[in-house]
Structures are given as structure tokens and as C-alpha cells.
Design a protein around this motif. Structure first.
Motif, PDB file in Angstrom:
ATOM      1  N   LEU A 337       0.824  -1.218   0.000  1.00  5.49           N
ATOM      2  CA  LEU A 337       0.000   0.000   0.000  1.00  5.49           C
ATOM      3  C   LEU A 337       0.853   1.261   0.000  1.00  5.49           C
ATOM      4  O   LEU A 337       0.407   2.323  -0.432  1.00  5.49           O
ATOM      5  N   LEU A 338       2.072   1.150   0.496  1.00  2.00           N
ATOM      6  CA  LEU A 338       2.922   2.338   0.680  1.00  2.00           C
ATOM      7  C   LEU A 338       3.066   3.209  -0.570  1.00  2.00           C
ATOM      8  O   LEU A 338       3.000   4.441  -0.462  1.00  2.00           O
ATOM      9  N   PRO A 339       3.231   2.646  -1.794  1.00  2.00           N
ATOM     10  CA  PRO A 339       3.412   3.511  -2.971  1.00  2.00           C
ATOM     11  C   PRO A 339       2.237   4.448  -3.234  1.00  2.00           C
ATOM     12  O   PRO A 339       2.383   5.403  -3.984  1.00  2.00           O
ATOM     13  N   LEU A 340       1.063   4.204  -2.614  1.00  2.00           N
ATOM     14  CA  LEU A 340      -0.058   5.130  -2.775  1.00  2.00           C
ATOM     15  C   LEU A 340       0.345   6.530  -2.329  1.00  2.00           C
ATOM     16  O   LEU A 340      -0.184   7.528  -2.802  1.00  2.00           O
ATOM     17  N   TRP A 341       1.282   6.606  -1.399  1.00  5.28           N
ATOM     18  CA  TRP A 341       1.709   7.907  -0.885  1.00  5.28           C
ATOM     19  C   TRP A 341       3.117   8.210  -1.373  1.00  5.28           C
ATOM     20  O   TRP A 341       3.972   8.658  -0.623  1.00  5.28           O
ATOM     21  N   SER A 342       3.334   7.943  -2.670  1.00  3.07           N
ATOM     22  CA  SER A 342       4.681   8.139  -3.211  1.00  3.07           C
ATOM     23  C   SER A 342       5.074   9.613  -3.165  1.00  3.07           C
ATOM     24  O   SER A 342       6.255   9.942  -3.217  1.00  3.07           O
ATOM     25  N   HIS A 343       4.087  10.515  -3.026  1.00  7.34           N
ATOM     26  CA  HIS A 343       4.441  11.932  -2.924  1.00  7.34           C
ATOM     27  C   HIS A 343       5.090  12.245  -1.579  1.00  7.34           C
ATOM     28  O   HIS A 343       5.598  13.338  -1.382  1.00  7.34           O
ATOM     29  N   LEU A 344       5.046  11.290  -0.645  1.00  7.36           N
ATOM     30  CA  LEU A 344       5.701  11.523   0.650  1.00  7.36           C
ATOM     31  C   LEU A 344       7.156  11.086   0.632  1.00  7.36           C
ATOM     32  O   LEU A 344       7.901  11.370   1.561  1.00  7.36           O
ATOM     33  N   PHE A 345       7.559  10.351  -0.417  1.00  6.35           N
ATOM     34  CA  PHE A 345       8.878   9.726  -0.380  1.00  6.35           C
ATOM     35  C   PHE A 345       9.991  10.748  -0.195  1.00  6.35           C
ATOM     36  O   PHE A 345      11.002  10.463   0.437  1.00  6.35           O
ATOM     37  N   LYS A 346       9.807  11.938  -0.751  1.00  6.95           N
ATOM     38  CA  LYS A 346      10.895  12.904  -0.624  1.00  6.95           C
ATOM     39  C   LYS A 346      11.021  13.414   0.813  1.00  6.95           C
ATOM     40  O   LYS A 346      12.048  13.953   1.184  1.00  6.95           O
ATOM     41  N   TYR A 347       9.969  13.237   1.606  1.00  8.90           N
ATOM     42  CA  TYR A 347      10.046  13.634   3.012  1.00  8.90           C
ATOM     43  C   TYR A 347      10.642  12.533   3.881  1.00  8.90           C
ATOM     44  O   TYR A 347      11.073  12.771   4.992  1.00  8.90           O
ATOM     45  N   MET A 348      10.588  11.305   3.392  1.00 12.80           N
ATOM     46  CA  MET A 348      10.980  10.188   4.247  1.00 12.80           C
ATOM     47  C   MET A 348      12.497  10.125   4.376  1.00 12.80           C
ATOM     48  O   MET A 348      13.214  10.275   3.401  1.00 12.80           O
ATOM     49  N   ARG A 349      12.954   9.891   5.599  1.00 12.10           N
ATOM     50  CA  ARG A 349      14.382   9.978   5.857  1.00 12.10           C
ATOM     51  C   ARG A 349      14.992   8.630   6.214  1.00 12.10           C
ATOM     52  O   ARG A 349      16.191   8.473   6.233  1.00 12.10           O
ATOM     53  N   TYR A 350      14.165   7.673   6.581  1.00 11.44           N
ATOM     54  CA  TYR A 350      14.747   6.420   7.076  1.00 11.44           C
ATOM     55  C   TYR A 350      14.446   5.248   6.143  1.00 11.44           C
ATOM     56  O   TYR A 350      14.531   4.097   6.557  1.00 11.44           O
ATOM     57  N   THR A 351      14.081   5.536   4.902  1.00 13.74           N
ATOM     58  CA  THR A 351      13.768   4.429   3.992  1.00 13.74           C
ATOM     59  C   THR A 351      14.977   3.516   3.809  1.00 13.74           C
ATOM     60  O   THR A 351      14.848   2.299   3.812  1.00 13.74           O
ATOM     61  N   PHE A 352      16.143   4.128   3.685  1.00 21.05           N
ATOM     62  CA  PHE A 352      17.358   3.334   3.480  1.00 21.05           C
ATOM     63  C   PHE A 352      17.626   2.439   4.688  1.00 21.05           C
ATOM     64  O   PHE A 352      17.791   1.226   4.556  1.00 21.05           O
ATOM     65  N   LEU A 353      17.605   3.072   5.852  1.00 17.94           N
ATOM     66  CA  LEU A 353      17.876   2.322   7.077  1.00 17.94           C
ATOM     67  C   LEU A 353      16.841   1.214   7.276  1.00 17.94           C
ATOM     68  O   LEU A 353      17.179   0.057   7.556  1.00 17.94           O
ATOM     69  N   ALA A 354      15.561   1.586   7.086  1.00 20.30           N
ATOM     70  CA  ALA A 354      14.496   0.608   7.323  1.00 20.30           C
ATOM     71  C   ALA A 354      14.594  -0.545   6.332  1.00 20.30           C
ATOM     72  O   ALA A 354      14.429  -1.710   6.716  1.00 20.30           O
ATOM     73  N   SER A 355      14.881  -0.225   5.057  1.00 21.70           N
ATOM     74  CA  SER A 355      14.953  -1.330   4.097  1.00 21.70           C
ATOM     75  C   SER A 355      16.165  -2.209   4.370  1.00 21.70           C
ATOM     76  O   SER A 355      16.100  -3.422   4.207  1.00 21.70           O
ATOM     77  N   CYS A 356      17.273  -1.586   4.816  1.00 19.23           N
ATOM     78  CA  CYS A 356      18.430  -2.406   5.191  1.00 19.23           C
ATOM     79  C   CYS A 356      18.089  -3.321   6.358  1.00 19.23           C
ATOM     80  O   CYS A 356      18.483  -4.489   6.379  1.00 19.23           O
ATOM     81  N   MET A 357      17.334  -2.789   7.328  1.00 22.13           N
ATOM     82  CA  MET A 357      16.982  -3.613   8.491  1.00 22.13           C
ATOM     83  C   MET A 357      16.095  -4.779   8.085  1.00 22.13           C
ATOM     84  O   MET A 357      16.297  -5.919   8.520  1.00 22.13           O
ATOM     85  N   LEU A 358      15.095  -4.488   7.232  1.00 19.84           N
ATOM     86  CA  LEU A 358      14.205  -5.568   6.792  1.00 19.84           C
ATOM     87  C   LEU A 358      14.981  -6.618   6.005  1.00 19.84           C
ATOM     88  O   LEU A 358      14.797  -7.816   6.186  1.00 19.84           O
TER      89      LEU A 358
END
Lengths: 431, 647
Positions: A337-358
Motif C-alpha cells: 500500500l505504501l506507494p499510494l503515498w509516493s508523494h511523501l517519499f521525498k520527506y521520508m528519511r529512514y527508507t534506506f535504514l528501514a529497508s536495510c533492516m528488513l
């Protein structure tokens, strides 16, 4: 780009078919990451065998699947000309289709709403406005189908997929404004895995949001939806009762979900804690853990009342993190569901860290499992560390997306430039 | 809600930019410090001294009354008269029957894959075992005493071990009349080396890991708690090698090592005992002592990294049996000679202690490296250096992520917005990962396809040709395919840097996972890959020399080259490089590499060793990702045209 996405979709479907044909299911369904005691295919087979012998499947302590699902698979195994694996493939395709529709409808809704509110926005916010992206629906299908978590769930025949399908369909019908269908699917999802019961809050609010042009009185509106939801719920329970002829299943399914008697390790946080806690305190902590799942609903419902679809996404994440028997299929839903809010991606700061953790948890988890259970040279703490990492990655992603949503809302109203105080950059705090 | 709010963007960005700026030397210092730290752990003052953690073992307390030394000598002489396997099996069965234990045999057949001829090579063998039922307990637990049996003069170049067989028989006779056994004792004589042991363990534990066909065991006992494998090539020895390295780098509980060491070196026997029979002496010169420690530590680590056990004990470790091999060394440079009598007493001392156990060995470590006979480096000591080495990659990945998010390379330190101004383009990541993983699978199955396509040459050659060709095709194709996905004309794009970043993440995570299961293999590949993958630069218009240097580094870090150098070092250390000229030395190393690859391939099907799978399915795809980033468009056509316009 769109054609590439469809190539990816074809590839992911081919992988699924290949894995089904090569009988990887037998291996995958035994993985605790893929199937929990509630959703395991092995246990459904057990239930079918018991049923064929004329024994109630809930007499023992093996089957924790709802009666309607068992009956569905009994019918499927009798009348379907192909193997059950393809039924799960169909469900996955259904989810992907629903996601595509959701993306189309949701985008229109967001853009429409943005247009109507534009007068309120500050100047120069154009770069954070939502633009209609015609590729997004295809991309959502692609991202859902290529996700290894959803592939594993589909091929491993985990019935988590049924509940995922129900949630996605209920969101779709809610966005399309159909009260009866959306409440049916929320009721079905709650019937299947209990925790989605909290999704009725965002679904109600989505309905209210969608029909905002013709605002009806709030009370009668809520009453209508709750009545419809309760009606469906009662109907499902009653159907189950008539199907198996006793109320045993309530204790076997919902009692099992809530009282967590099985400490079989899984991706969640319950098993380790209740394995260690003294029996004396068990009841207290059981209440604490279960209330913990639901408690966030209240503040989130208040804070995210303007974004009910996002609230549903947040609740799905909460369920996946804190439910008693989570599987990878539960994570696949909010991630889809997350890509529905793809306009928020530029605000997100921990995507890298979170994806590395997952990613790390996904690779390290099975290794620790092997070393603990099979090789026997490490202990439970190692595997628990991997599951904590898995949960932390999700929490970080959820936190980050909520923060981004709120910050974007603030920016829309106050302008995107960070305010300067005495020549220094100010700090915006969430209060 | 610190994570959600607290957007002190400028402060955070300054910190990250500082990290990105200084990351190269921080990473380098961490790498050098990590390697130095690891080497330093060989020093006696930095690691722990051997001790027995499980008090119930009570090593060396029991009186040892074995008196069968001369009988073992006679049995060994009898063995020398045996010529065929059938004779050996019936002789072993007779001896065991006359002792009075339950005797059983097991037949097995194994097909050696990738044999040196066009036909499949088949191996038949028979295992003989006897069970001495415990007089003091139910048959729920057992101790295995095993020895490989090898016929003399059958042309193979393996060391004879018939005195091990003889000793085990006389020990069995001695044990038969003792009344204190609370666990069943299984005396196992396995043929055809690891294959026989694997067939027996699979049948005993009811597992199926390999393609070996075997008959079921007619008699069995309880769960195998611990096992001692014995190898004695001659009736005399001067030192004992305690071999702990198991399959895929698994080790038995350290207590079984310390127990055996304690019994053998106790004042009753005083035999020089240690890994490879070395590390026994404490040099007066501290530097010489440290040098010996480092040498021995690296040697135990390299054996662990290879993942192939030297003897049968290594296959039992997989089934939670705490097993090691006691190997008598006849030619070790120590002055005193010991005989069968001493070995028999040491063996009975060890077994007596293991018999004392009330529960499974679990107190001590499962992860350790031995720098000498009296010290061990435990997991808690060797993890920090590994973390330091690997963290360099993490730092580089973070800095790449930060740098690609900046608007320009100079980096505006004052952030104006709460959001990132640059959208990172991650489009290359998915195709690159898919391609590299698929090529890993291709290389993994390539030997089979080679054998299938080329029936006219020998299987080994066909497998090697298939492997090489597939690898070459992957090396060429993967960068070409990934380049097609580079959708921007501007070569200042950051897609390649992001691919590099995710390649580093994947490498870090997989190496961490690998080092959990086989520490030495993980450490080896960490040390080799961290530096080359860090010096890759994702900048357009680089000088050709700088690019070429990166190419050389990356090629040096590729799995085939690493393995080739590994073979060279192995040959040099063992003094096995026979030829003098450089060219023939290179050829010799290449032949060794081929044999190593074939051995890894065969043992995947004979003993379930996964080193070949780990290299092809994990390390090879990782390396291909870095290799791909090297082939980003180097010269900016956009820049060149702009320059022309300006002129």
C-alpha cells in the motif's frame, strides 16, 4: 517504464508457477516465517483429514483455522480441476488487480481534494503537490507481485493471503463508496484473523470522506456502517456455526489468537516474551500485549482523521508488527500500500535504514533459525534478535511515513521553507 | 516522538556530510585496526586459557587400567595380512563377535559425480559396527568410537590407519568387562572415508542429505551424545593432533577439546597435544611464540574456511554429536615415543569422562579458533575485529546514500527544506540484483549442464568447461544488460552510485550471515572484498589510470582469483610446488584450483558440503554487482558537446 513493469509482473507470475510446479510449497509451508499455527497449510490438510473421518477439526489442538476457510478448501480439493496452489495464485492476482484499482481511485480522490483545498495552501508549495501519475497503478501491481514476501506467502499457501485479499478489497470498495461490500470484507478479514476488526474505524472514515459532497448526519452514517458490519460479522459467525455444528471454533480460533497458548517461534514479539515470563504474570502481560495492539488506534484515528486511507495503511502496519502470530504475508500488505503515498517519499528519511533492516532480518533470520533449531550451536536469543530487527524495521518505516505525512501537511499550510528565527533555521516539532 | 519531529535538518545533514567527507580514512583505519586486532588476538594475554567448563566431566580423575597394548599390536599385524574388503569385513565381524558385543554391518553405494571419465564412477563399501549396551542405563544415549579402515596396498595414497582399528578392537575388549557404562558405546569401523561415515550417520539419524544409497541399520542405540574418531598410522607416536574442524566449518563444543587435551597432557601421559600436534611449546622468545600462535591460528581458520573435514568426526558434528578426531602423529619432532598402551589409556580416560555426563554438552563455546594448544579465541573476542572490518562497507554505503541525496557535490550545508531536494533514482537496483542472482543460479547449475551437453569428454572436464564458459558469459552479459536500464542521458546521474550502495549493503549482510555459520570463510571474504569495493568511485570523467586501478582491484577480489591465490598460498606453505619455472608453477596452481573446485562440487553430493553453493549463489552475485558498477558510462557525451559549444 510501464512495459518494463509488466515484464516484471510476467516474471513474478512465472516464478510463482515454477515454484508451485516444483513443489517448493512443502518446504515453504513448513517455514515459520511463512505460516503460523493459524495460517499453516499443513493444519488445513489435517482439518480436511479429520473432517473426512467425521471428527470435528476443533476437537484437538491442531486446527486454528476458521470453519468457512476449511470448507472452502474442502470444496476446492474436491471440485477444482487444478492444484490448490493455483487458487492462491488467483488470490494474488486478485490482490494485484485490487491494488491497481485502488491506486487509480485513490489518486483521483487525493487530486480532487487537493484542488478543493488549494485556496488554503501557502505560496510556492507546488513541488510537494500530488501529480496524477499514470504509471503508479502498474507500478503498484509490479511492486506487490515482485515482493519476495508475497511470493513466499502465495507459494507457501499461507491463508494470510485470504485476509490480505479481504483487507485490500474492503479498501477498494470503501474508496468506491459501497458500504455493503466494504463492510463485508472488513468483517471477513476480522473473521479470518481477528485483528483487522480495528480497520472498521478507517473504513468508516473513508466512507465519510468519499461522500463528503453529500454530507449526511454523522451519527446515522456511523450507525449505518456499524450495523452493516455487525450484520456481516454475525452472519459469518452464524454460517460457521451451522457449518460445523458447534461453537468450538470460537475458542479454537479467537481464543487461540488472544490467549497465545502456542509459543512456536514466529516473526512477532509474543513467543519469546511468554516463553520467558513466569506463569504468575502471564495474564497481566497477555492483557498488556493485546491492548498494546489496539491502543494506538485512538491517537492515530484522531491525528490522521483527514487521511483515512493512510490510517488504514498505518493500522495494517501496526497489526503486522504487534499481532500474536505474524507472518511475512502480513508485512507484504502495508508494503504494497505504501506507494499510494509516493508523494511523501521525498520527506521520508529512514527508507534506506528501514529497508536495510528488513533485508538484514530476512537474510539473518533463517540463518539463526538453522543454527538454533538444526545445528544447535546458538540459542533462542539469536533468532529473537532477528525478529526484533524485523519489527524495528517496520516500526521505523511506519514512524517515518507518519512523520512525513504530518510534515507535508504542515508545509502545505505554512510554506515549504524552513522558518528562520534570528537568522538560524527553526525546528518544527510535533506536539 | 523524537524520530517523527525533531527535524533539526541542518544539524543532521552537517553530521552526515562530515561522515561522507571523512568516511574514506575512517573506514581505512577501521579496516587496518580490525585486521591488526584479529592478528593480535593470537597473543596469549588477549585470549583465554583452556579450561573445562562442564564440571561433570571430571577429566583425568578415573583410573585407567587398559592393558591391551600388545594385543593391539598383534591385531595390527593381523590386519596387514588382509587383502580384500570381504576379508576385512569378516575379520572385523569375527573380532567384535568374539569380544561379545552386538555386531552389525551396513552396505552402501555412492556415485561419484563429475568423475574423471565419461562413465559414472561408483564406490561400494561396508561399514562394520558393534554396540556395547550400557550395563547401567537404558539405551537412550550413546558414545561413538570410530576409526576409518583402509586396506593396505590398494594403491591409494591415504595414510594407513589400521593401528587405530586394532586399538579400537582391544579397547572394546577392555570396555566389555567394565561395569560403569551408563551410555551405550558404539564401535564403528567405516570404509571409504567420509562417504562411509556419511552413509552410516544418515542411516543412524534418519536424515537424507546426499545421494548415497545405503542399507538401513539392523541395530541401533540412542541419541549420539559425543564421538571420538581415532586415526593411528603406526604403533608408535610422538604427539597427538586434536582435530575439531567439522563439515561447513561447524565445530564441536569446546569442552570436548579441552577434555581430550586435559587427559592427554595430564601427568599420567604427558603427550604433546594440540591442533595439528603443534602449539605445544611455549617459546622463551615472546616474538617467536607470538609468530607460532599467529601461524597456527591462521591455519586452523583456513581449515575451517575450506569446510571439508579431514576425518569422519566432522560429519557427526552436524547431528549435534560433540565429535573430534584424535590423530596419532608418528613423525612429529618430539623426543619421547609413545605406544598403543598409552593411546588406549588416553582413549579410555576420555570416554570415561564423557560417560560421566548427565546432560548434553552445552556449557562451553561452539565458536572458537585455536592459536595454540593451551589457548582459544572465543566468539566474543573475534567478533569485534570482524565487525570493524565489515563496518567499513557500511560507512561507504551510508556515505554514498548521503552524497546521492545532495543537490550538488559541494553540498549546501544549510538545508532549506524539510524534504530531500534530490530524488534518488533506484531504477538500476532491481534489474542488477535480478541479473546477478540469476547468473549465480546459472553458475551453480553450469557443471551439470556441461556434463549433459558434452557426453563425449570426461565428466570432470565437461563440468569445468561448463562452469568457465557460464562464468565468462555472465561477466560479459550482466553489465551489458544493466547498462540498458540506465535511462538518463546525463552521465552525472547517481543511479550507479546507488547501485554501488546497495551492492555494499548486500555484501555486508550476506558476509555477516556467512560468518555466523562459518566464521573463517566470512572473515576471509570480508578482508578480501572490503577494500576493493570501497575504492570504487562513482564519478564520471575519471582518469583512465584510476579506472584501470579500480578494475585491477575488483578483479583481484573476484571469487575465482581469490581461490586461485588461495591455492597458490596453500601450495607454497606446504612446499608442494615441485617445478622450478614460473610458468609451470602457475599451471600447477591452476590444476590445484581445478581439483579444489571439483572436490567442492563432489562433496556437495557426497557429504552435503555447501561451500560451492555459498560461493556461487552468494559471493559470486555480490561480486558481479561491483563488477557491473565498474562499467558505468565513463565519458560524459553531454559534457563533451557542451564543451564544444563553449569553444
Amino acid at each position: 517504464m510501464a512495459s518494463l513493469a509488466w515484464c516484471g509482473v510476467a516474471l513474478s507470475l512465472a516464478v510463482r508457477i515454477g515454484l508451485i510446479e516444483w513443489r517448493t510449497c512443502e518446504w515453504l509451508e513448513s517455514r515459520i516465517e511463512v505460516s503460523s499455527p493459524l495460517t499453516s497449510w499443513n493444519r488445513i490438510e489435517e482439518a480436511l483429514a479429520l473432517l473426512s473421518k467425521g471428527i470435528s477439526p476443533y476437537d484437538g489442538d491442531v486446527v486454528h483455522e476458521t470453519p468457512l476457510v476449511i470448507l472452502l478448501f474442502r470444496a476446492a480439493s474436491r471440485y477444482l480441476p487444478f492444484s490448490v496452489g493455483y487458487l492462491f495464485l488467483l488470490l494474488d492476482v486478485c490482490v494485484a488487480w485490487a491494488l491497481r484499482e485502488i491506486a487509480v481511485v485513490h489518486q483521483k480522490l487525493v487530486v480532487k481534494r487537493q484542488k478543493s483545498e488549494k485556496a488554503k495552501y501557502a505560496e510556492g508549495v507546488d513541488c510537494v503537490l500530488v501529480l496524477e501519475d499514470i504509471e503508479l497503478p502498474d507500478l503498484m501491481v509490479f511492486l506487490y507481485l515482485i515482493n519476495p514476501f508475497s511470493i513466499a506467502t502465495c507459494v507457501g499457501q499461507s491463508t494470510t493471503l485470504l485476509s490480505t485479499t479481504s483487507v485490500v478489497l474492503s479498501l477498494l470498495w470503501a474508496l468506491k463508496g459501497s458500504v455493503l461490500l466494504s463492510t463485508l470484507f472488513v468483517a471477513l478479514a476480522s473473521y479470518l484473523s481477528f485483528y483487522p476488526i480495528m480497520l472498521i474505524v478507517p473504513i468508516t472514515m473513508i466512507h465519510y470522506d468519499v461522500s463528503w459532497e453529500s454530507r449526511k448526519p454523522r451519527i446515522s452514517f456511523i450507525l449505518k456502517i456499524s450495523l452493516s458490519f455487525i450484520m456481516w460479522g454475525v452472519m459469518l459467525l452464524w454460517l460457521s456455526y451451522t457449518a460445523v455444528g458447534s461453537w468450538q471454533f470460537v475458542n479454537a480460533v479467537y481464543g487461540f489468537i488472544l490467549s497465545v497458548p502456542d509459543h512456536l517461534p514466529n516473526l512477532g514479539l509474543f513467543w519469546y516474551f511468554f516463553m520467558l515470563v513466569f506463569n504468575h504474570f502471564r495474564e497481566f502481560f497477555l492483557w498488556t500485549f493485546q491492548i498494546n495492539v489496539f491502543i494506538y488506534c485512538i491517537p492515530l484515528a484522531l491525528r490522521l482523521r483527514d487521511h483515512p486511507a493512510f490510517m488504514l495503511y498505518a493500522f495494517c502496519f501496526l497489526i503486522s508488527i504487534f499481532k500474536s502470530f505474524p507472518t511475512v504475508g502480513d508485512v507484504a500488505l502495508p508494503l504494497a500500500l505504501l506507494p499510494l503515498w509516493s508523494h511523501l517519499f521525498k520527506y521520508m528519511r529512514y527508507t534506506f535504514l528501514a529497508s536495510c533492516m528488513l533485508l538484514a532480518a530476512t537474510i539473518i533470520g533463517p540463518i539463526f533459525w538453522y543454527m538454533w533449531i538444526i545445528a544447535g550451536n546458538v540459542n533462542a536469543n539469536f533468532f529473537f534478535a532477528a525478529t526484533v530487527l524485523h519489527s524495528l524495521g517496520q516500526i521505523l518505516l511506519l514512524n517515518d511515513s507518519i512523520g512525513s505525512l504530518l510534515r507535508r501537511d504542515y508545509d502545505l499550510l505554512h510554506g515549504i521553507r524552513i522558518p528562520q528565527i534570528d537568522g538560524k533555521l527553526g525546528v518544527v516539532r510535533l506536539r | 516522538m523524537g524520530i517523527v519531529s525533531g527535524m533539526e535538518t541542518a544539524k543532521r545533514q552537517r553530521l552526515l556530510q562530515a561522515l561522507a567527507k571523512h568516511e574514506w580514512w575512517i573506514g581505512l583505519v577501521m579496516f587496518v585496526f580490525g585486521v591488526a586486532f584479529f592478528i593480535a588476538l593470537a597473543h596469549d594475554s588477549l585470549n583465554a586459557r583452556v579450561y573445562v567448563d562442564e564440571n561433570a566431566l571430571m577429566p583425568g580423575i578415573a583410573s585407567e587400567s587398559f592393558r591391551g597394548g600388545s594385543e593391539a599390536q598383534t591385531l595390527g599385524n593381523q590386519w596387514e595380512q588382509l587383502n580384500t574388503r570381504d576379508q576385512a569385513v569378516s575379520w572385523l565381524t569375527d573380532r567384535l563377535t568374539s569380544i561379545g558385543v552386538e555386531v552389525y554391518t551396513q552396505n552402501f553405494t555412492a556415485v561419484f559425480p563429475f568423475s574423471g571419465s565419461q562413465q559414472q564412477q561408483t564406490v561400494h563399501g561396508t561399514n562394520v559396527y558393534g554396540i556395547l549396551r550400557a550395563p547401567r542405563g537404558a539405551s537412550v544415549e550413546s558414545i561413538v568410537l570410530s576409526s576409518p579402515y583402509r586396506l593396505l596396498g590398494d594403491g591409494s595414497d591415504v595414510q594407513p590407519s589400521h593401528y587405530g582399528v586394532a586399538l579400537l578392537l582391544s579397547v572394546a575388549k577392555h570396555f566389555r568387562y567394565l561395569n560403569y557404562w551408563s551410555k551405550d558405546l558404539i564401535f564403528l569401523f567405516y570404509s571409504e572415508e567420509l562417504v562411509g561415515m556419511q552413509a552410516w550417520t544418515e542411516a543412524y539419524t534418519g536424515t537424507k542429505l546426499t545421494n548415497i544409497q545405503f542399507s538401513q541399520l539392523p541395530g541401533r542405540s540412542g541419541n549420539i551424545d559425543s564421538a571420538i574418531n581415532i586415526e593411528m598410522p603406526s604403533p608408535h607416536f610422538t604427539a597427538i593432533d586434536l582435530d575439531t574442524a567439522g563439515i561447513n566449518g561447524m565445530l564441536p563444543n569446546y569442552d570436548v577439546y579441552s577434555l581430550s587435551w586435559k587427559v592427554a597432557t595430564s601427568s599420567k601421559h604427558n603427550v604433546p597435544t594440540g591442533p595439528f600436534g603443534e602449539g605445544v611449546h611455549h617459546f622463551a622468545d615472546p616474538i617467536a611464540h607470538f609468530r607460532q600462535n599467529v601461524y597456527l591460528m591462521l591455519r586452523t581458520a583456513s581449515v575451517q574456511a575450506a569446510g571439508l573435514p579431514s576425518s569422519g568426526h566432522g560429519l557427526l558434528v552436524r547431528h549435534r554429536a560433540e565429535a573430534l578426531t584424535v590423530r596419532a602423529l608418528p613423525d612429529a619432532p618430539y623426543h619421547k615415543r609413545y605406544g598403543l598402551q598409552d593411546m588406549g589409556n588416553i582413549l579410555s580416560g576420555i570416554v570415561r569422562s564423557l560417560n560421566n555426563l548427565l546432560e548434553h554438552l552445552h556449557h562451553s563455546f561452539y565458536f572458537y579458533i585455536l592459536p595454540n594448544s593451551t589457548h582459544y579465541v572465543s566468539v566474543s573476542l573475534y567478533t569485534p575485529p570482524l565487525a570493524l572490518i565489515i563496518l567499513g562497507s557500511v560507512l561507504k554505503a551510508i556515505s554514498l546514500w548521503v552524497v546521492t541525496g545532495l543537490k550538488n557535490e559541494s553540498g549546501d550545508s544549510q538545508a532549506k527544506f524539510a524534504f530531500g531536494e534530490v530524488q534518488r533514482n533506484v531504477q538500476l537496483v532491481l534489474p542488477a540484483f535480478l541479473c546477478s542472482q540469476l547468473s549465480g543460479v546459472a553458475v551453480y547449475v553450469a557443471p551439470h549442464i556441461g556434463v549433459w551437453l558434452m557426453p563425449s569428454v570426461s565428466q570432470a572436464v565437461a563440468a569445468l568447461i561448463g562452469l568457465t564458459l557460464t562464468a565468462v558469459v555472465c561477466i560479459v552479459l550482466v553489465p551489458l544488460i544493466v547498462m540498458k536500464f540506465d535511462n538518463s542521458n546525463d552521465c552525472h546521474n547517481t543511479q550507479w552510485a546507488i547501485l554501488h550502495c546497495f551492492a555494499l549493503v548486500a555484501n555486508t549482510i550476506t558476509l555477516t550471515g556467512l560468518s555466523m555459520m562459518n566464521f573463517s570463510l566470512g572473515l576471509l571474504f570480508s578482508i578480501i572484498t572490503v577494500v576493493p569495493t570501497r575504492i570504487l568511485r562513482q564519478r564520471p570523467n575519471q582518469h583512465f589510470l584510476s579506472w584501470f586501478l579500480q578494475l585491477v582491484f575488483i578483479v583481484m577480489a573476484s571469487p575465482p582469483v581469490v581461490l586461485w591465490f588461495g591455492c597458490l598460498v596453500y601450495l607454497l606453505l606446504n612446499g608442494q610446488l615441485a617445478s622450478v619455472s614460473l610458468a609451470s608453477q602457475l599451471v600447477e596452481t591452476t590444476v590445484t584450483l581445478q581439483n579444489a573446485i571439483l572436490a567442492a562440487l563432489r562433496h556437495q553430493y557426497l557429504t552435503g558440503m555447501w561451500v560451492y553453493a555459498a560461493v556461487t549463489l552468494v559471493l559470486w552475485p555480490n561480486w558481479l554487482l561491483f563488477w557491473t558498477t565498474l562499467w558505468r558510462p565513463v565519458v560524459c557525451t553531454a559534457d563533451v558537446t557542451r564543451e564544444k559549444k563553449e569553444q
